[in-house]
Scaffold this active site. Sequence first.
Site, PDB file in Angstrom:
ATOM      1  N   PRO A  18       0.849  -1.195   0.000  1.00 20.39           N
ATOM      2  CA  PRO A  18       0.000   0.000   0.000  1.00 20.39           C
ATOM      3  C   PRO A  18       0.881   1.241   0.000  1.00 20.39           C
ATOM      4  O   PRO A  18       1.823   1.342   0.785  1.00 20.39           O
ATOM      5  CB  PRO A  18      -0.779  -0.128   1.317  1.00 20.39           C
ATOM      6  CG  PRO A  18       0.117  -0.930   2.210  1.00 20.39           C
ATOM      7  CD  PRO A  18       0.827  -1.894   1.302  1.00 20.39           C
ATOM      8  N   GLU A  20       0.578   5.601  -0.367  1.00 24.14           N
ATOM      9  CA  GLU A  20      -0.298   6.773  -0.391  1.00 24.14           C
ATOM     10  C   GLU A  20      -0.249   7.462  -1.746  1.00 24.14           C
ATOM     11  O   GLU A  20       0.822   7.716  -2.299  1.00 24.14           O
ATOM     12  CB  GLU A  20       0.111   7.739   0.720  1.00 24.14           C
ATOM     13  CG  GLU A  20      -0.671   9.033   0.760  1.00 24.14           C
ATOM     14  CD  GLU A  20      -2.146   8.837   1.120  1.00 24.14           C
ATOM     15  OE1 GLU A  20      -2.872   9.835   1.150  1.00 24.14           O
ATOM     16  OE2 GLU A  20      -2.568   7.684   1.371  1.00 24.14           O
ATOM     17  N   CYS A 105       3.591   3.611   9.121  1.00 25.93           N
ATOM     18  CA  CYS A 105       3.803   4.871   8.404  1.00 25.93           C
ATOM     19  C   CYS A 105       4.754   5.765   9.203  1.00 25.93           C
ATOM     20  O   CYS A 105       4.485   6.089  10.362  1.00 25.93           O
ATOM     21  CB  CYS A 105       2.479   5.591   8.173  1.00 25.93           C
ATOM     22  SG  CYS A 105       2.675   7.192   7.344  1.00 25.93           S
ATOM     23  N   ASN A 208       9.088  -7.051   3.568  1.00 26.19           N
ATOM     24  CA  ASN A 208       9.048  -5.871   2.701  1.00 26.19           C
ATOM     25  C   ASN A 208      10.322  -5.052   2.931  1.00 26.19           C
ATOM     26  O   ASN A 208      10.794  -4.941   4.054  1.00 26.19           O
ATOM     27  CB  ASN A 208       7.795  -5.062   3.038  1.00 26.19           C
ATOM     28  CG  ASN A 208       7.726  -3.714   2.353  1.00 26.19           C
ATOM     29  OD1 ASN A 208       7.490  -2.700   2.993  1.00 26.19           O
ATOM     30  ND2 ASN A 208       7.929  -3.676   1.052  1.00 26.19           N
ATOM     31  N   ASP A 210      13.360  -3.134  -0.013  1.00 25.91           N
ATOM     32  CA  ASP A 210      14.445  -3.324  -0.986  1.00 25.91           C
ATOM     33  C   ASP A 210      14.288  -4.584  -1.827  1.00 25.91           C
ATOM     34  O   ASP A 210      15.284  -5.160  -2.278  1.00 25.91           O
ATOM     35  CB  ASP A 210      15.814  -3.358  -0.293  1.00 25.91           C
ATOM     36  CG  ASP A 210      16.206  -2.020   0.305  1.00 25.91           C
ATOM     37  OD1 ASP A 210      15.581  -1.010  -0.061  1.00 25.91           O
ATOM     38  OD2 ASP A 210      17.136  -1.982   1.136  1.00 25.91           O
ATOM     39  N   ARG A 233       8.426   0.243  -3.531  1.00 26.33           N
ATOM     40  CA  ARG A 233       9.084   1.181  -4.446  1.00 26.33           C
ATOM     41  C   ARG A 233       9.646   0.514  -5.694  1.00 26.33           C
ATOM     42  O   ARG A 233       9.841   1.173  -6.716  1.00 26.33           O
ATOM     43  CB  ARG A 233      10.199   1.921  -3.708  1.00 26.33           C
ATOM     44  CG  ARG A 233       9.693   2.875  -2.620  1.00 26.33           C
ATOM     45  CD  ARG A 233      10.851   3.599  -1.958  1.00 26.33           C
ATOM     46  NE  ARG A 233      11.811   2.660  -1.380  1.00 26.33           N
ATOM     47  CZ  ARG A 233      13.054   2.972  -1.048  1.00 26.33           C
ATOM     48  NH1 ARG A 233      13.503   4.194  -1.265  1.00 26.33           N
ATOM     49  NH2 ARG A 233      13.857   2.070  -0.496  1.00 26.33           N
TER      50      ARG A 233
END
Length: 326
Positions: A18, A20, A105, A208, A210, A233
């Site tokens: 997820p 933003e 976050c 999660n 890299d 990413r």
Amino acid sequence: MKENFWSTLPRPFFILAPMEDVTNIVFRHVVSEAARPDVFFTEFTNTESYCHPEGIHSVRGRLTFSDDEQPMVAHIWGDKPEQFREMSIGLADMGFKGIDLNMGCPVANVAKKGKGSGLILRPETAAEIIQASKAGGLPVSVKTRLGYYDIDEWRDWLKHVFEQDIANLSIHLRTRKEMSKVDAHWELIEAIKTLRDEIAPNTLLTINGDIPDRQTGLELANKYGIDGIMIGRGIFHNPFAFEKEPREHSSKELLGLLRLHLSLFEKYDKDEARHFKSLRRFFKIYVRGIRGASELRHQLMNTQSIAEARELLDTFEARMDARSEV
């Protein structure tokens, strides 16, 4: 509990993280076209806004999904257990298959208010939120970090989360303080897996941080025996990150995905007004590795409408075709 879809997934399974203003219905469909993951999460949706009589309208677009995206998981954040309880019931009625709780976050105006990664410093509230979120009958999962300030926090914090009887725990292998400024701590995966096996063997473990593509994820899963891989990413560098048989992709394919993104933006804009400027963050995904890419990206960043963007693409691709014929 309603059907726990997590138990039906392949091992390892792959999730688009997820993000933003990124993982909305438009971009999720683009990723599906390129190479689909096993599970989609929504972008962040605030529980307080959802529960407010007026605020519900501001978050409606964040919770939009289509049947072909299932299993669909709502990724939500806040710090009031009663709001998580109310929202969990509503999300079940909307057809979501799961609820994922944001406890990772790192953004200052979220974390410093005790929300997102700020819940790492409020473990009892975090536990109350997890239990309240089970009211709707959907499987509850959590996405978090190793700790708030220091890596050494990971054992006590993750042990506490594992004790809450959740379906899946996704761990971004950095602390809140580290943001994304250091390499993800892959060296801790084995110890985290051992802790999971001791405390909550029925809770799935997703890693999660890299992980650029499916192949790297498979290597980690085979090495450590983890259940799931989450890619965030990495999708910005390779929209085909989830493909099972990696291959080189042409500039035509990438620009084709951009055209699809524009068309889907136009389609869903009719249901929920979207600001054209929000598209700009995506241009760099598709316009790369070709002659004139930098100039085209610059021009696209200055467009004000779908029509303008399409016109630029038409002109650019016509020039590409002309050069290839010479």
